[in-house]
Each structure stands twice: as structure tokens, then as C-alpha cells.
Design a protein around this motif. Structure first.
Motif, short mmCIF file in Angstrom:
data_model
loop_
_atom_site.label_atom_id
_atom_site.label_comp_id
_atom_site.label_asym_id
_atom_site.label_seq_id
_atom_site.Cartn_x
_atom_site.Cartn_y
_atom_site.Cartn_z
N LEU A 51 0.82 -1.20 0.00
CA LEU A 51 0.00 0.00 0.00
C LEU A 51 0.86 1.26 0.00
O LEU A 51 1.81 1.37 0.74
N ARG A 52 0.50 2.21 -0.85
CA ARG A 52 1.10 3.55 -0.84
C ARG A 52 0.07 4.50 -0.25
O ARG A 52 -1.01 4.67 -0.79
N ALA A 53 0.42 5.14 0.85
CA ALA A 53 -0.51 6.08 1.47
C ALA A 53 0.01 7.50 1.48
O ALA A 53 -0.75 8.45 1.28
N ALA A 54 1.32 7.69 1.70
CA ALA A 54 1.86 9.03 1.91
C ALA A 54 2.32 9.71 0.63
O ALA A 54 2.26 10.93 0.53
N HIS A 55 2.80 8.95 -0.33
CA HIS A 55 3.37 9.54 -1.55
C HIS A 55 2.99 8.74 -2.78
O HIS A 55 2.67 7.56 -2.71
N MET A 56 3.02 9.46 -3.93
CA MET A 56 2.74 8.84 -5.22
C MET A 56 1.38 8.16 -5.24
O MET A 56 1.20 7.10 -5.83
N ALA A 57 0.41 8.77 -4.59
CA ALA A 57 -0.91 8.18 -4.45
C ALA A 57 -1.93 9.28 -4.13
O ALA A 57 -1.57 10.36 -3.66
N PRO A 58 -3.21 9.01 -4.38
CA PRO A 58 -4.24 10.02 -4.10
C PRO A 58 -4.23 10.53 -2.66
O PRO A 58 -4.55 11.68 -2.40
N SER A 59 -3.86 9.69 -1.71
CA SER A 59 -3.92 10.06 -0.29
C SER A 59 -2.74 10.92 0.16
O SER A 59 -2.61 11.22 1.36
N PHE A 60 -1.89 11.33 -0.77
CA PHE A 60 -0.78 12.24 -0.43
C PHE A 60 -1.28 13.43 0.40
O PHE A 60 -0.67 13.78 1.42
#
Length: 286
Positions: A51-60
């Protein structure tokens, strides 16, 4: 009643002092380094598994909004008058002006090892040792403007290009998304346009601000407060548009279980992006 986050250039002398003293106290208590470790742990890129949560993702944007709130709450437990200021790099662009003054964040790193030698966060002052990072260095480093291969800070036009996009984010929901406000603000691109807005500021500051341990430089919070302000401005401008994706990608997508949809939990907290879209009851910007 909502508290106020101010432009760092408009802080009074007393407000500057109280902000710095609260940061130093949070560091002294060992709490600050936990923020550094948390950011490193969630610094996951497109090429990594999971899962990407902090960067390179909508949830940035919601991830850093919550992260910023947690730090601000830690500061306010030390001094309830303190809020995190923002740095408007489209206006304050000099390496010797705000926020790089001796009574705020200190100045540039010295030639050679890029060690910050001035201000309250200089290692020689004994109050800001680097204890959590991706290298063994004990002192804070900066390379404002990049001494080799100089670059400029983003401009108002660069920000405007992001703010003008009415769609929050688009597939494939990562660093290659050519459209969408989120990636235009986060700043991933290709070729001559490879570092924009948020990413370009991190690279302009240099030193610790490049990479997952960027939280070691207190300017991190001023940068992300300004990024958070841009999200608020985008929301006000495009009131019919919201965080995307609204629902998670299906099993046939290469982004399945790799990004956070609007109503999914945002790790490591028990909140969703939907919970963080409206923070007007908590704080506002001046």
C-alpha cells in the motif's frame, strides 16, 4: 473555535520564538523523532510492493494533513498558542530571507558537508541531533538552491497549473498520472518537467529534505502547511469535485490494495480521506 495558521513572514517576534521553542521541546522529549520514523516507514514508491498512502498516491494530501495535525497537536501540548506557519515560496524566495533567518530555521548548509551552522537547529547548538534517518549523519543539512545544478523554486504559475485542474486525481493513481490536481501539486513528472511544486521545493532545500527522512528539517512542516493551503484553495474553487477514487480499484487493476479510496482507512490512523476533507472546525489560514 478554529485556530489560525499564519504566513511565516507575518509571525511576530514572540510568535517566532514560541514556535521554535515548542519544536525544540518536542524534540527534547523524543516525540519529534517518532514523526521522522513514521514518515520514513510510509515513504513507499510506485515500484515498491504494498500500500502507498503518503506519496505517489491520491492520499498524499489527506495523509500529510493528518500528519501535520498530529505534529501541531504535539506543539500545542507544549504551548497552546502555537500553530504551524506556512512558507509561501512563490513570494519568499531568497536564501537569506524568511524562513532562513537565525530566529527561525537558520540558514543554508556550509560548503563541503552542507551542515547547517546557524539558527536554533544547528547541531553545534546541541538541541537538534539527527537520531532517525536513512544515513548516519548527526547534523542537519541543507543545500538551498542546489549548489551543483542550481534550480529555482516553483512559481505562482506552477501552482496555478495545478489549481486549475478540476479533477482531484486520475488512474493509474500514481506518479505517472498526467492529469489531476494531486499529482500536479505533488509534482511528479518526466523529462524537463520531472520536479514540480512540492517535489521541487524539497529538492531546492536539499540536504535532509531529499528523501524519506525529510521531516528532520523543520521546514518540512512549513512546506506542507502551504501544500495543505493549496488543497483548501482547490476545494473552494472546485466545490463539486472531491477526493478520488471514490471506491477502491478492483482485483483486475494493478493498483488493487495499493491505494486508499475515499472511505477506506488511512494508515496508520483510524480515519479516512473523507474524514479529512473538511477541517474548517479545527483550523483556518490567514
Amino acid at each position: 473555535m478554529a485556530y489560525v495558521r499564519k504566513d511565516v513572514s507575518r509571525l511576530t517576534r514572540a510568535e517566532r520564538r514560541r514556535f521554535v521553542e515548542a519544536l525544540l521541546e518536542v524534540k527534547r522529549r523524543g516525540v519529534y523523532d517518532d514523526f521522522v520514523r513514521l514518515h520514513i516507514a510510509h515513504f513507499v514508491g510506485d515500484g515498491d510492493r504494498g500500500l502507498r498512502a503518503a506519496h505517489m498516491a491520491p492520499s498524499f494530501l489527506p495523509w500529510h494533513r493528518r500528519f501535520l495535525l498530529d505534529l501541531e497537536n504535539a506543539l500545542r501540548r507544549v504551548d497552546s498558542s502555537v500553530t504551524v506557519p506556512y512558507w509561501d515560496w512563490t513570494r519568499d524566495r531568497r536564501t537569506t530571507g524568511v524562513p532562513w533567518t537565525d530566529d527561525l530555521l537558520g540558514g543554508n548548509g556550509r560548503p563541503g558537508d552542507r551542515q547547517v551552522m546557524t539558527g536554533p537547529f544547528a547541531y553545534r547548538g546541541g538541541h537538534w541531533p539527527i537520531r532517525a534517518g536513512v544515513s548516519d549523519g548527526e547534523f542537519l543539512t541543507r543545500d538551498l538552491g542546489r549548489s551543483r545544478g542550481p534550480i529555482d523554486l516553483p512559481t505562482k504559475a506552477d501552482l496555478q497549473q495545478a489549481l486549475d485542474d478540476p479533477v482531484y486525481d486520475v488512474a493509474p493513481w500514481n506518479s505517472t498520472s498526467a492529469r489531476g490536481f494531486r499529482n500536479k501539486l505533488e509534482g511528479w513528472g518526466r523529462g524537463r518537467d520531472s520536479w514540480r511544486n512540492h517535489n521541487r521545493v524539497h529538492r531546492w532545500v536539499g540536504g535532509h529534505m531529499v528523501g524519506g527522512a525529510s521531516v528532520n528539517d523543520p521546514v518540512f512542516w512549513l512546506v506542507h502547511a502551504f501544500i495543505d493551503l493549496q488543497w483548501q484553495r482547490w476545494q473552494q474553487r472546485h466545490r463539486k469535485h472531491r477526493y478520488l477514487p471514490a471506491s477502491p480499484p478492483g482485483k483486475d487493476s494493478d493498483q488493487y490494495r495499493r491505494i486508499v479510496a475515499r472511505h477506506e482507512k488511512l494508515p496508520p490512523w483510524d480515519v479516512t480521506p473523507d474524514d479529512l476533507e473538511d477541517v474548517s472546525a479545527i483550523y483556518k489560514y490567514a
